[in-house]
Design a protein around this motif. Structure first.
Motif, short mmCIF file in Angstrom:
data_model
loop_
_atom_site.label_atom_id
_atom_site.label_comp_id
_atom_site.label_asym_id
_atom_site.label_seq_id
_atom_site.Cartn_x
_atom_site.Cartn_y
_atom_site.Cartn_z
N LEU A 79 0.57 -6.55 -8.89
CA LEU A 79 -0.71 -7.17 -8.55
C LEU A 79 -0.72 -7.62 -7.09
O LEU A 79 -1.66 -7.32 -6.35
CB LEU A 79 -0.94 -8.35 -9.48
CG LEU A 79 -2.22 -9.12 -9.34
CD1 LEU A 79 -2.70 -9.55 -10.72
CD2 LEU A 79 -2.02 -10.34 -8.47
N VAL A 80 0.33 -8.29 -6.67
CA VAL A 80 0.41 -8.77 -5.28
C VAL A 80 0.40 -7.61 -4.30
O VAL A 80 -0.31 -7.64 -3.28
CB VAL A 80 1.66 -9.66 -5.09
CG1 VAL A 80 1.93 -9.94 -3.63
CG2 VAL A 80 1.51 -10.97 -5.86
N LEU A 81 1.15 -6.56 -4.60
CA LEU A 81 1.18 -5.39 -3.71
C LEU A 81 -0.19 -4.73 -3.60
O LEU A 81 -0.59 -4.29 -2.52
CB LEU A 81 2.23 -4.39 -4.18
CG LEU A 81 3.67 -4.83 -4.01
CD1 LEU A 81 4.61 -3.82 -4.64
CD2 LEU A 81 4.02 -5.06 -2.55
N GLN A 82 -0.91 -4.67 -4.69
CA GLN A 82 -2.24 -4.07 -4.65
C GLN A 82 -3.19 -4.93 -3.81
O GLN A 82 -4.01 -4.40 -3.06
CB GLN A 82 -2.81 -3.90 -6.07
CG GLN A 82 -2.17 -2.79 -6.85
CD GLN A 82 -2.25 -1.46 -6.13
OE1 GLN A 82 -1.26 -0.94 -5.65
NE2 GLN A 82 -3.43 -0.92 -6.06
N LEU A 83 -3.09 -6.24 -3.94
CA LEU A 83 -3.95 -7.12 -3.15
C LEU A 83 -3.61 -7.03 -1.66
O LEU A 83 -4.49 -7.06 -0.81
CB LEU A 83 -3.85 -8.55 -3.66
CG LEU A 83 -4.39 -8.76 -5.09
CD1 LEU A 83 -4.13 -10.18 -5.55
CD2 LEU A 83 -5.86 -8.40 -5.20
N ILE A 84 -2.33 -6.88 -1.35
CA ILE A 84 -1.91 -6.69 0.04
C ILE A 84 -2.47 -5.38 0.58
O ILE A 84 -2.94 -5.32 1.72
CB ILE A 84 -0.38 -6.75 0.17
CG1 ILE A 84 0.11 -8.18 -0.06
CG2 ILE A 84 0.08 -6.24 1.54
CD1 ILE A 84 1.62 -8.31 -0.18
N ALA A 85 -2.45 -4.34 -0.23
CA ALA A 85 -2.97 -3.04 0.19
C ALA A 85 -4.45 -3.16 0.56
O ALA A 85 -4.90 -2.60 1.57
CB ALA A 85 -2.78 -1.99 -0.90
N PHE A 86 -5.21 -3.90 -0.23
CA PHE A 86 -6.62 -4.10 0.10
C PHE A 86 -6.77 -4.79 1.45
O PHE A 86 -7.59 -4.39 2.28
CB PHE A 86 -7.33 -4.93 -0.97
CG PHE A 86 -8.66 -5.45 -0.49
CD1 PHE A 86 -9.73 -4.59 -0.34
CD2 PHE A 86 -8.82 -6.78 -0.13
CE1 PHE A 86 -10.94 -5.05 0.16
CE2 PHE A 86 -10.02 -7.24 0.35
CZ PHE A 86 -11.10 -6.38 0.49
N ARG A 87 -5.97 -5.81 1.67
CA ARG A 87 -6.07 -6.55 2.93
C ARG A 87 -5.71 -5.66 4.12
O ARG A 87 -6.31 -5.77 5.19
CB ARG A 87 -5.16 -7.80 2.92
CG ARG A 87 -5.56 -8.86 1.90
CD ARG A 87 -7.00 -9.29 1.95
NE ARG A 87 -7.42 -9.78 3.25
CZ ARG A 87 -8.68 -9.88 3.64
NH1 ARG A 87 -9.65 -9.53 2.85
NH2 ARG A 87 -8.98 -10.33 4.82
N LEU A 88 -4.74 -4.76 3.93
CA LEU A 88 -4.37 -3.85 5.02
C LEU A 88 -5.51 -2.89 5.36
O LEU A 88 -5.77 -2.62 6.53
CB LEU A 88 -3.11 -3.06 4.65
CG LEU A 88 -1.81 -3.88 4.59
CD1 LEU A 88 -0.65 -3.02 4.11
CD2 LEU A 88 -1.51 -4.49 5.95
N VAL A 89 -6.19 -2.40 4.35
CA VAL A 89 -7.34 -1.52 4.60
C VAL A 89 -8.43 -2.31 5.31
O VAL A 89 -9.09 -1.80 6.22
CB VAL A 89 -7.86 -0.89 3.30
CG1 VAL A 89 -9.13 -0.09 3.55
CG2 VAL A 89 -6.81 0.00 2.68
N LEU B 31 -7.97 -4.61 7.39
CA LEU B 31 -7.58 -4.71 8.80
C LEU B 31 -7.91 -3.43 9.56
O LEU B 31 -8.26 -3.47 10.73
CB LEU B 31 -6.08 -5.02 8.92
CG LEU B 31 -5.63 -6.40 8.46
CD1 LEU B 31 -4.12 -6.51 8.51
CD2 LEU B 31 -6.28 -7.47 9.33
N LEU B 32 -7.76 -2.28 8.89
CA LEU B 32 -8.09 -1.00 9.52
C LEU B 32 -9.59 -0.86 9.76
O LEU B 32 -10.02 -0.26 10.74
CB LEU B 32 -7.63 0.16 8.64
CG LEU B 32 -6.14 0.40 8.52
CD1 LEU B 32 -5.84 1.47 7.49
CD2 LEU B 32 -5.56 0.79 9.88
N LEU B 33 -10.36 -1.40 8.84
CA LEU B 33 -11.82 -1.37 8.95
C LEU B 33 -12.34 -2.80 8.94
O LEU B 33 -12.69 -3.33 7.89
CB LEU B 33 -12.44 -0.59 7.78
CG LEU B 33 -12.13 0.89 7.70
CD1 LEU B 33 -12.60 1.46 6.38
CD2 LEU B 33 -12.77 1.62 8.86
#
Length: 137
Positions: A88-98, A100-102
């Motif tokens: 769950l935490v890794l998925q939420l981090i992935a959203f935050r990284l995207v 940052l890209l957009l």
């Protein structure tokens, strides 16, 4: 037939606890995801915003995939909880990284920008697939 019913009866409590725990983690993940976004997905979906629906649907599937694999690979309820929370935490981090890209991601979703939604869902599902595979080792 009697043996099958006995096996069902013996396994049903474990199934219910593991399934219920996974669903609870999923619901918490969805709630956290919706708090992390600066837009209100449910309100946008009620207005007919397909990009918001795609984004939220991708988040739900993206959270569920690693949880499902964690459920399949777990040897105990604590194993499931531990790996489920990590996924769950890794998925939420992935959203935050995207995000940052957009930087204007939420505004683009609010406007119904399908390109931004598809990119976001792609990242969510790619990360979910990698996390799910890593969990099962």
């Amino acid at each position: 037939m009697e043996e099958a019913l006995m096996a069902l009866w013996a396994g049903l409590p474990v199934f219910m606890v593991h399934s219920g725990t996974s669903l609870l983690i999923l619901l918490v993940g969805i709630a956290l995801y919706m708090r992390l976004t600066s837009h209100d997905e449910l309100a946008l979906i009620r207005e007919g915003n397909v990009a918001a629906a795609l984004s939220l649907g991708g988040a739900i599937i993206g959270l569920a995939l690693p949880l499902a694999f964690s459920l399949a690979a777990s040897v105990s309820i604590w194993d499931l909880v531990f790996w489920g929370i990590i996924a769950l935490v890794l998925q939420l981090i992935a959203f935050r990284l995207v995000a940052l890209l957009l930087p204007d991601l939420s505004a683009r979703i609010e406007k119904g920008d399908m390109g931004a939604a598809v990119l976001l869902v792609s990242f969510k599902l790619a990360t979910a697939s990698i996390n799910a595979a890593a969990i099962t080792g």
